[in-house]
Design a protein around this motif. Structure first.
Motif, PDB file in Angstrom:
ATOM      1  N   VAL A 184      12.325  -0.167  10.512  1.00 54.05           N
ATOM      2  CA  VAL A 184      13.131  -0.310   9.304  1.00 54.05           C
ATOM      3  C   VAL A 184      13.298   1.054   8.650  1.00 54.05           C
ATOM      4  O   VAL A 184      12.334   1.821   8.529  1.00 54.05           O
ATOM      5  N   VAL A 185      14.502   1.368   8.227  1.00 54.38           N
ATOM      6  CA  VAL A 185      14.793   2.687   7.667  1.00 54.38           C
ATOM      7  C   VAL A 185      14.044   2.920   6.353  1.00 54.38           C
ATOM      8  O   VAL A 185      13.480   3.988   6.126  1.00 54.38           O
ATOM      9  N   ASP A 186      14.005   1.908   5.474  1.00 57.94           N
ATOM     10  CA  ASP A 186      13.358   2.032   4.163  1.00 57.94           C
ATOM     11  C   ASP A 186      12.193   1.045   4.098  1.00 57.94           C
ATOM     12  O   ASP A 186      12.347  -0.100   3.669  1.00 57.94           O
ATOM     13  N   LYS A 187      11.016   1.478   4.522  1.00 60.13           N
ATOM     14  CA  LYS A 187       9.860   0.586   4.591  1.00 60.13           C
ATOM     15  C   LYS A 187       9.388   0.095   3.225  1.00 60.13           C
ATOM     16  O   LYS A 187       9.055  -1.089   3.078  1.00 60.13           O
ATOM     17  N   PRO A 188       9.326   0.956   2.186  1.00 60.50           N
ATOM     18  CA  PRO A 188       8.930   0.446   0.865  1.00 60.50           C
ATOM     19  C   PRO A 188       9.846  -0.667   0.357  1.00 60.50           C
ATOM     20  O   PRO A 188       9.377  -1.668  -0.194  1.00 60.50           O
ATOM     21  N   LYS A 189      11.150  -0.502   0.561  1.00 64.74           N
ATOM     22  CA  LYS A 189      12.086  -1.535   0.115  1.00 64.74           C
ATOM     23  C   LYS A 189      11.896  -2.824   0.916  1.00 64.74           C
ATOM     24  O   LYS A 189      11.965  -3.930   0.363  1.00 64.74           O
TER      25      LYS A 189
ATOM     26  N   GLU B 102      -3.223   3.230   9.255  1.00 63.39           N
ATOM     27  CA  GLU B 102      -3.853   2.039   8.675  1.00 63.39           C
ATOM     28  C   GLU B 102      -3.896   2.115   7.150  1.00 63.39           C
ATOM     29  O   GLU B 102      -3.484   1.182   6.445  1.00 63.39           O
ATOM     30  N   LYS B 103      -4.401   3.214   6.620  1.00 61.02           N
ATOM     31  CA  LYS B 103      -4.526   3.367   5.170  1.00 61.02           C
ATOM     32  C   LYS B 103      -3.160   3.438   4.498  1.00 61.02           C
ATOM     33  O   LYS B 103      -2.971   2.903   3.395  1.00 61.02           O
ATOM     34  N   GLU B 104      -2.219   4.111   5.145  1.00 63.44           N
ATOM     35  CA  GLU B 104      -0.870   4.216   4.569  1.00 63.44           C
ATOM     36  C   GLU B 104      -0.185   2.858   4.501  1.00 63.44           C
ATOM     37  O   GLU B 104       0.545   2.565   3.542  1.00 63.44           O
ATOM     38  N   LEU B 105      -0.409   2.010   5.498  1.00 62.60           N
ATOM     39  CA  LEU B 105       0.160   0.662   5.473  1.00 62.60           C
ATOM     40  C   LEU B 105      -0.443  -0.164   4.349  1.00 62.60           C
ATOM     41  O   LEU B 105       0.273  -0.894   3.641  1.00 62.60           O
ATOM     42  N   GLU B 106      -1.752  -0.066   4.182  1.00 67.23           N
ATOM     43  CA  GLU B 106      -2.409  -0.797   3.098  1.00 67.23           C
ATOM     44  C   GLU B 106      -1.889  -0.327   1.739  1.00 67.23           C
ATOM     45  O   GLU B 106      -1.619  -1.142   0.838  1.00 67.23           O
ATOM     46  N   GLU B 107      -1.715   0.982   1.599  1.00 62.70           N
ATOM     47  CA  GLU B 107      -1.192   1.534   0.343  1.00 62.70           C
ATOM     48  C   GLU B 107       0.255   1.114   0.123  1.00 62.70           C
ATOM     49  O   GLU B 107       0.672   0.819  -1.005  1.00 62.70           O
ATOM     50  N   LEU B 108       1.044   1.081   1.202  1.00 62.84           N
ATOM     51  CA  LEU B 108       2.437   0.654   1.110  1.00 62.84           C
ATOM     52  C   LEU B 108       2.529  -0.763   0.540  1.00 62.84           C
ATOM     53  O   LEU B 108       3.350  -1.040  -0.344  1.00 62.84           O
ATOM     54  N   ALA B 109       1.680  -1.658   1.046  1.00 64.92           N
ATOM     55  CA  ALA B 109       1.695  -3.049   0.581  1.00 64.92           C
ATOM     56  C   ALA B 109       1.277  -3.148  -0.882  1.00 64.92           C
ATOM     57  O   ALA B 109       1.907  -3.864  -1.676  1.00 64.92           O
ATOM     58  N   LYS B 110       0.245  -2.424  -1.259  1.00 62.14           N
ATOM     59  CA  LYS B 110      -0.237  -2.489  -2.640  1.00 62.14           C
ATOM     60  C   LYS B 110       0.764  -1.877  -3.613  1.00 62.14           C
ATOM     61  O   LYS B 110       0.959  -2.389  -4.720  1.00 62.14           O
ATOM     62  N   GLU B 111       1.409  -0.803  -3.201  1.00 63.39           N
ATOM     63  CA  GLU B 111       2.429  -0.186  -4.058  1.00 63.39           C
ATOM     64  C   GLU B 111       3.639  -1.102  -4.230  1.00 63.39           C
ATOM     65  O   GLU B 111       4.317  -1.063  -5.261  1.00 63.39           O
ATOM     66  N   ALA B 112       3.905  -1.943  -3.223  1.00 61.85           N
ATOM     67  CA  ALA B 112       5.006  -2.898  -3.322  1.00 61.85           C
ATOM     68  C   ALA B 112       4.677  -4.032  -4.282  1.00 61.85           C
ATOM     69  O   ALA B 112       5.586  -4.728  -4.756  1.00 61.85           O
ATOM     70  N   GLY B 113       3.372  -4.234  -4.555  1.00 63.96           N
ATOM     71  CA  GLY B 113       2.969  -5.277  -5.490  1.00 63.96           C
ATOM     72  C   GLY B 113       2.049  -6.331  -4.927  1.00 63.96           C
ATOM     73  O   GLY B 113       1.666  -7.277  -5.638  1.00 63.96           O
ATOM     74  N   PHE B 114       1.673  -6.214  -3.644  1.00 65.19           N
ATOM     75  CA  PHE B 114       0.737  -7.182  -3.066  1.00 65.19           C
ATOM     76  C   PHE B 114      -0.633  -7.025  -3.721  1.00 65.19           C
ATOM     77  O   PHE B 114      -1.079  -5.915  -4.010  1.00 65.19           O
ATOM     78  N   SER B 115      -1.316  -8.144  -3.943  1.00 60.75           N
ATOM     79  CA  SER B 115      -2.620  -8.107  -4.612  1.00 60.75           C
ATOM     80  C   SER B 115      -3.728  -7.622  -3.691  1.00 60.75           C
ATOM     81  O   SER B 115      -4.737  -7.083  -4.160  1.00 60.75           O
ATOM     82  N   ALA B 116      -3.557  -7.807  -2.384  1.00 56.59           N
ATOM     83  CA  ALA B 116      -4.559  -7.380  -1.412  1.00 56.59           C
ATOM     84  C   ALA B 116      -3.880  -7.057  -0.093  1.00 56.59           C
ATOM     85  O   ALA B 116      -2.862  -7.660   0.258  1.00 56.59           O
ATOM     86  N   ALA B 117      -4.443  -6.087   0.627  1.00 52.51           N
ATOM     87  CA  ALA B 117      -3.881  -5.707   1.927  1.00 52.51           C
ATOM     88  C   ALA B 117      -4.993  -5.159   2.804  1.00 52.51           C
ATOM     89  O   ALA B 117      -5.785  -4.330   2.373  1.00 52.51           O
ATOM     90  N   LYS B 118      -5.032  -5.635   4.051  1.00 48.84           N
ATOM     91  CA  LYS B 118      -6.038  -5.174   5.003  1.00 48.84           C
ATOM     92  C   LYS B 118      -5.403  -5.036   6.374  1.00 48.84           C
ATOM     93  O   LYS B 118      -4.721  -5.944   6.849  1.00 48.84           O
ATOM     94  N   HIS B 119      -5.634  -3.881   7.012  1.00 52.20           N
ATOM     95  CA  HIS B 119      -5.098  -3.631   8.347  1.00 52.20           C
ATOM     96  C   HIS B 119      -6.218  -3.797   9.368  1.00 52.20           C
ATOM     97  O   HIS B 119      -7.320  -3.274   9.193  1.00 52.20           O
TER      98      HIS B 119
END
Length: 267
Positions: free
Chosen positions: A164-169, A235-252
């Motif tokens: 996906v071109v814009d992963k945060p979105k 791994e850490k960047e994916l977890e941070e991506l999810a949390k920055e998007a608004g997810f309450s918890a994220a684990k890779h």
């Protein structure tokens, strides 16, 4: 390209305006936002569609089926749920989700490649089970999902977020359409911090994946795989991506000896 080849409406959600919708054989289509990068990737996945499933089986020695079952299990999709399989490709996760949610549930399977969706619809006819009639194939944009907020009980993505071109979105869209407390389970290649794992991945792509794909005239298409992993998130960047998007918890979680990974994010 799924596995070793990669990478919608309240009832369904309010339909898109007529100018944005069209019908394809076996699935609905929603116009996607265009960009040169997105168009190139869409064309790439369309070209590999005819041999996609066969190469997945050969290149992963069938292990992609195990990883996909794990991905679906971690989504916590249950009987009667309404679920989304985003970047569905030729439909492996959608078929597994269909069996999970049963005839009382609903699976929306979305991809930007009409050729992949045609393959998926064809497979649905060939391997028919009663529950498969709960699947709807939809050509659409991961960055602009035509579903109302809090519509799905679970979301899966198999080898799609990396492309996906814009992963945060994309992550914000996944969050938006999920119900509170529900999960997204996102399976893809793992960008490992281990030198051994990254070296093994690189060796396999150069010496196994690309030579095999060249036999189908797809050398350049599968060379893309290496660069897409290189530019993917750790791994850490994916977890941070999810949390920055608004997810309450994220684990890779690492799978396949660290070659693959699954991000589990809870809204």
């Amino acid at each position: 390209m799924a596995t070793l080849a990669a990478a919608i409406s309240a009832g369904p959600a309010a339909p898109a305006p007529a100018a944005r919708r069209r019908r394809r054989r076996g699935f609905a289509a929603v116009s996607c936002g265009s960009s040169s990068a997105a168009d190139e990737r869409q064309a790439l996945f369309s070209r590999i569609a005819p041999v996609y499933d066969h190469l997945n089986d050969v290149l992963s020695l069938g292990q992609h089926r195990t990883w996909k079952r794990i991905c679906v299990s971690w989504s916590r999709a249950r009987r009667g749920d309404r679920v989304l399989d985003l970047c569905c490709g030729s439909g492996d996760l959608a078929f597994l989700l269909s069996q999970k949610v049963g005839l009382d549930g609903q699976v929306m399977a979305v991809d930007f490649s009409s050729q992949q969706l045609q393959t998926a619809a064809s497979r649905q006819d060939q391997r028919w089970k009663p529950c498969y009639k709960n699947i709807k194939w939809i050509e659409g944009d991961a960055l602009d999902l035509p579903f109302t907020d809090c519509y799905f009980d679970a979301v899966t993505v198999g080898y799609g977020l990396r492309n996906v071109v814009d992963k945060p979105k994309a992550m914000r869209e996944i969050l938006r359409v999920l119900k509170p407390g529900s999960r997204a389970s996102i399976l893809d290649f793992n960008k490992s911090s281990s030198l051994f794992t990254t070296s093994l991945q690189s060796w396999m792509i150069d010496n196994v994946v690309v030579p095999l794909a060249s036999g189908y005239g797809l050398t350049e298409e599968y060379k893309y795989l290496k660069s897409s992993i290189l530019h993917y998130l750790t791994e850490k960047e994916l977890e941070e991506l999810a949390k920055e998007a608004g997810f309450s918890a994220a684990k890779h979680y690492e799978l396949g000896g660290g070659l693959m990974g699954d991000l589990v994010a809870t809204r």
